[in-house]
Motif scaffolding. Structure first.
Motif, PDB file in Angstrom:
ATOM      1  N   CYS A   6       0.863  -1.184   0.000  1.00 17.84           N
ATOM      2  CA  CYS A   6       0.000   0.000   0.000  1.00 17.84           C
ATOM      3  C   CYS A   6       0.897   1.231   0.000  1.00 17.84           C
ATOM      4  N   CYS A   9       0.067   3.393   3.299  1.00 19.31           N
ATOM      5  CA  CYS A   9       0.536   2.852   4.576  1.00 19.31           C
ATOM      6  C   CYS A   9       2.040   2.599   4.549  1.00 19.31           C
ATOM      7  N   HIS A  60      -7.458  -0.182  -0.287  1.00 20.67           N
ATOM      8  CA  HIS A  60      -7.004  -0.861   0.931  1.00 20.67           C
ATOM      9  C   HIS A  60      -8.174  -0.898   1.907  1.00 20.67           C
ATOM     10  N   CYS A  64      -6.190   1.515   5.388  1.00 26.63           N
ATOM     11  CA  CYS A  64      -6.385   2.967   5.388  1.00 26.63           C
ATOM     12  C   CYS A  64      -7.576   3.390   4.537  1.00 26.63           C
TER      13      CYS A  64
HETATM   14 ZN    ZN Z   1      -3.170   1.466   3.208  1.00 31.14          ZN
END
Ligand code: ZN
Length: 110
Positions: A6, A9, A60, A64
Motif C-alpha cells: 500500500c 501505509c 485498501h 487505510c
Molecule cells: Zn493502506
C-alpha cells in the motif's frame, strides 16, 4: 496468498485486506451532457481486458481505505508495482521482475 504494497501505509499487507476496483486512469468526461448515449455507455461499461500488463485501481479496504493504482500482469498475477492516485509509474521498456519479485527497471518519477 500474496502481499500487496500500500503506497499510503507504506507496508506490504495480505491480499485479503484489498479489493480491486477496476481499470485505472479513466478520464471522466468533462461535459457528459454533450455525449451521445453510446459514448456515455462506453465510458460507464466498457473496459480494457488485456493479456499482460494492466493498470488497475485498488482500495485498501481493511486498512487505510485509500484508493491507489496497481500495475499487474493479468496472465501471471504478478504485481509490478503500486503507486498513489494522481501519480504515474513508468517502466524503461517492458517490466522486468528480479529474483526478489520487485521490478528492476522503473523510471524514476520526474
Ligand atoms: Zn493502506
Amino acid at each position: 496468498m500474496f502481499l500487496i504494497h500500500c503506497p499510503y501505509c507504506g507496508e506490504h499487507r495480505e491480499e485479503e485486506e484489498f479489493h480491486a476496483a477496476g481499470q485505472a486512469h479513466l478520464p471522466r468526461p468533462l461535459d457528459p451532457d454533450s455525449m451521445t448515449d453510446e459514448e456515455w455507455g462506453n465510458f460507464l461499461f466498457y473496459r480494457k481486458n488485456p493479456r499482460g500488463e494492466h493498470r488497475e485501481l485498488w482500495v485498501h479496504a481493511a486498512g487505510c481505505r485509500k484508493f491507489f493504482n496497481v500495475v499487474r500482469n493479468t496472465q501471471t498475477y504478478e504485481i509490478y508495482g503500486t503507486y498513489k492516485v494522481g501519480e504515474m509509474l513508468e517502466f524503461d521498456g517492458a517490466p522486468e521482475v528480479g529474483p526478489t519479485g520487485s521490478v528492476m527497471n522503473w523510471k524514476s518519477p520526474s
